[in-house]
Motif scaffolding. Sequence first.
Motif, short mmCIF file in Angstrom:
data_model
loop_
_atom_site.label_atom_id
_atom_site.label_comp_id
_atom_site.label_asym_id
_atom_site.label_seq_id
_atom_site.Cartn_x
_atom_site.Cartn_y
_atom_site.Cartn_z
N GLU A 290 0.84 -1.20 0.00
CA GLU A 290 0.00 0.00 0.00
C GLU A 290 0.88 1.25 0.00
OE1 GLU A 290 -2.88 1.94 3.36
OE2 GLU A 290 -3.22 -0.16 2.84
N ARG A 291 0.48 2.27 -0.73
CA ARG A 291 1.22 3.53 -0.76
C ARG A 291 1.21 4.15 0.64
NH1 ARG A 291 1.78 8.18 -4.77
NH2 ARG A 291 2.10 10.01 -3.46
N VAL A 292 2.39 4.61 1.09
CA VAL A 292 2.50 5.31 2.36
C VAL A 292 3.25 6.62 2.11
CG1 VAL A 292 2.39 3.26 3.80
CG2 VAL A 292 4.61 4.04 2.96
N GLU A 293 3.11 7.57 3.02
CA GLU A 293 3.62 8.92 2.77
C GLU A 293 4.94 9.23 3.47
OE1 GLU A 293 2.19 10.67 0.47
OE2 GLU A 293 0.71 9.05 0.27
N SER A 294 5.53 8.28 4.18
CA SER A 294 6.82 8.54 4.82
C SER A 294 7.49 7.21 5.16
CB SER A 294 6.64 9.35 6.10
OG SER A 294 5.95 8.60 7.08
N LEU A 295 8.78 7.29 5.50
CA LEU A 295 9.54 6.09 5.87
C LEU A 295 8.96 5.39 7.09
CD1 LEU A 295 13.31 7.05 5.46
CD2 LEU A 295 12.06 5.31 4.19
N GLU A 296 8.44 6.20 8.05
CA GLU A 296 7.92 5.59 9.28
C GLU A 296 6.76 4.65 9.03
OE1 GLU A 296 8.47 9.93 10.60
OE2 GLU A 296 8.94 8.80 8.79
N GLU A 297 6.05 4.85 7.90
CA GLU A 297 4.86 4.03 7.61
C GLU A 297 5.18 2.81 6.76
OE1 GLU A 297 2.50 7.03 5.73
OE2 GLU A 297 1.46 7.52 7.58
N LEU A 298 6.47 2.59 6.43
CA LEU A 298 6.83 1.47 5.57
C LEU A 298 6.41 0.10 6.12
CD1 LEU A 298 10.30 2.35 4.01
CD2 LEU A 298 8.13 1.99 2.84
N PRO A 299 6.44 -0.13 7.47
CA PRO A 299 5.99 -1.44 7.96
C PRO A 299 4.57 -1.79 7.50
CG PRO A 299 7.16 -0.30 9.69
CD PRO A 299 7.02 0.68 8.56
N LEU A 300 3.69 -0.79 7.38
CA LEU A 300 2.32 -1.05 6.91
C LEU A 300 2.35 -1.52 5.46
CD1 LEU A 300 -0.75 -0.92 7.06
CD2 LEU A 300 -0.61 1.52 6.46
N SER A 301 3.12 -0.83 4.60
CA SER A 301 3.20 -1.22 3.20
C SER A 301 3.79 -2.62 3.05
CB SER A 301 4.03 -0.21 2.41
OG SER A 301 3.99 -0.49 1.03
N TYR A 302 4.83 -2.91 3.86
CA TYR A 302 5.46 -4.24 3.81
C TYR A 302 4.48 -5.32 4.23
CZ TYR A 302 8.24 -8.24 5.23
OH TYR A 302 8.71 -9.52 5.40
N SER A 303 3.75 -5.06 5.30
CA SER A 303 2.78 -6.04 5.79
C SER A 303 1.74 -6.36 4.72
CB SER A 303 2.10 -5.50 7.06
OG SER A 303 1.09 -6.38 7.50
N ARG A 304 1.25 -5.32 4.03
CA ARG A 304 0.25 -5.53 2.99
C ARG A 304 0.85 -6.28 1.80
NH1 ARG A 304 -4.59 -2.83 3.41
NH2 ARG A 304 -5.00 -2.45 5.61
N ALA A 305 2.08 -5.94 1.43
CA ALA A 305 2.73 -6.61 0.30
C ALA A 305 2.98 -8.08 0.60
CB ALA A 305 4.05 -5.91 -0.04
N ARG A 306 3.42 -8.36 1.83
CA ARG A 306 3.67 -9.75 2.23
C ARG A 306 2.38 -10.55 2.25
NH1 ARG A 306 5.35 -9.76 8.11
NH2 ARG A 306 3.11 -9.36 8.21
N ASP A 307 1.32 -9.95 2.77
CA ASP A 307 0.03 -10.64 2.81
C ASP A 307 -0.51 -10.88 1.40
OD1 ASP A 307 0.18 -10.62 5.53
OD2 ASP A 307 -1.20 -8.96 5.83
N ALA A 308 -0.29 -9.91 0.51
CA ALA A 308 -0.74 -10.07 -0.87
C ALA A 308 0.00 -11.22 -1.53
CB ALA A 308 -0.53 -8.78 -1.65
N ALA A 309 1.33 -11.30 -1.33
CA ALA A 309 2.12 -12.38 -1.91
C ALA A 309 1.69 -13.74 -1.36
CB ALA A 309 3.61 -12.15 -1.64
N ALA A 310 1.27 -13.76 -0.10
CA ALA A 310 0.84 -15.02 0.52
C ALA A 310 -0.44 -15.56 -0.08
CB ALA A 310 0.67 -14.82 2.03
N GLN A 311 -1.17 -14.71 -0.82
CA GLN A 311 -2.43 -15.17 -1.41
C GLN A 311 -2.22 -16.16 -2.55
OE1 GLN A 311 -5.50 -14.36 0.05
NE2 GLN A 311 -3.92 -13.73 1.52
N LYS A 312 -0.93 -16.40 -2.92
CA LYS A 312 -0.70 -17.43 -3.93
C LYS A 312 -1.17 -18.80 -3.42
CE LYS A 312 4.12 -18.59 -2.76
NZ LYS A 312 5.50 -18.62 -3.27
N TRP A 313 -1.31 -18.92 -2.12
CA TRP A 313 -1.86 -20.17 -1.54
C TRP A 313 -3.20 -20.51 -2.19
CZ3 TRP A 313 -0.38 -24.21 1.07
CH2 TRP A 313 -1.31 -25.00 1.72
#
Length: 550
Positions: A290-313
């Motif tokens: 997910e798009r975030v507006e600063s470095l501090e919010e990167l954990p949210l974007s990473y969490s969403r990207a990881r969860d999206a990749a896990a949907q290959k299940w």
Amino acid sequence: MYKLVIVDDEPSVLNGLRTYFDWGAYGIELVGVADDGSSGLALIGDLKPDIVLTDVMMPAMDGIQMSMEIRAKLPNTKIVFISGHDNAEYLKSALKVHAVDYIFKPVSRKELGTVVERVVAALDAENEARQRVSKMQVKLTQSMPLLREKFLMSVIRDSIKPEVAREKIEFLDLPLTQDSAYIILVVTVDDAAQVLEERSERDKQLTSYAILNIIQELVDETLQGVAFENEPGQYVGILKLGDDPDHAPLQGDEIYSPVTSEQKLLTLAGNIRDNLGRWMKISVTIGVGERVESLEELPLSYSRARDAAAQKWYLGKNQILTIDSLESDKSGHYRFETESGERVLSALKTGDHERLQEELDQIYTQLGANRKHGFRYARSVSLQLILLSGRVLVELNVLSKEWEAKESESWENVMRQETMLDLHNYVRAYLSDVCTSVHDKRSGRAGGVIERIRHLIEQRYSENLTVVDIAEGVYLSPTYVSLLYKQETGETLFEYLTKVRIERAKELLKDPRNKFYEICHAVGYNDASHFSKLFKKMTGYTPSAYREQL
């Protein structure tokens, strides 16, 4: 050796210092002498000595003024003063230019030796310190990739303070800024366990480097950002998103259409997937955060990207998955009931393939509806099904060492499956082999199957036979054919195939007109050396010795 220059306007002192003192014994080389401050300064500028031994009182330029000039240009050079005057002002001046010592004339060889030892010790200590710093700098340079990786891992996992981030970004020379918009890609290697296990440690490192290099090159071509390996088989790209879209021409006309950062991102993801497939022969699934507006919010974007990749299940491998694929499960949560297990058990005990497939299809269709933590539960159910099949094998006295080994291996294989479809197919194939084994046991077909296998081998031994070829010839799965033959005969398929080939070779060797290489090919071997070794192992003779003894 350390270089020394002596400056003194008294010829007797200059000659004595040059001639009657063993400088080499202290690791010092006398590289030049001068008789006044001006010429001495010029000489020192050219030779850049480690030590300067100089008189204080000299014509044209005295030792104090010369030393000030030396200190400005060569701050590491050690200066020792010699003087025939016990003057407090000169001593103060010497301290101002940081002279290391002060010797009074006439110069005592013992005193000079003591001073020289101190100077050499100081130079040695400084050299050691410089070497330590140099080694540390080399190590720091070598460890920079690791430091960058460690920092980037912390950025995507923990919210980092702006002041800490700013300093580390500058130190690590990363293409990131504090207040930019960002989005994260997570690139996961499909079937990573199998892909990596098949390689040596060296090849694993080379593979990882090559994957990361391809990803970073494509990032540099498309967006500003940095990629790194977060864990084995998972690579993360931190990408900066511009505020204003660039413009690119539409194909075939002069009209320009805006290309947003998000569009560039999807193009980048597609290029990463395609290039890794083309050049590395590796399938990857890419999750877009997910798009975030600063470095501090990167954990949210990473969490969403990881969860999206896990949907290959659920959605399959080799895809680009966005947060839109994270749909909520509206169909409820399926739970594997005892009744389902009993129906599978019944199908296995009766050897009913059709019923077994129907039950498994129903179970895995319902398991596929569980989106949240569904893959963990599906694996648990799969292990339960394999345990049920083992119970059937024990009850019907079909369980052999081969089946025990296969069952142990199946536990690991279940945990390796990365999609629901892969898991379903694996369990279906495993239980199908169990079902066939049970059916053959109940119908007494095992003996007939063994005869069909042997007949096929005896007819086609001259071909490059594989287990798959044999299994297809008797209409069974390769795994089941291997297990059944070993269980019923005590030998493997290839042991029997080798036996048939060697017996046929013995017959052909009786005719001297048959050449060895012709016999080798006639019984299914392309390598004459391999054939000869097998023949000797089976008969105790090489082919030529066997023919001679006939």
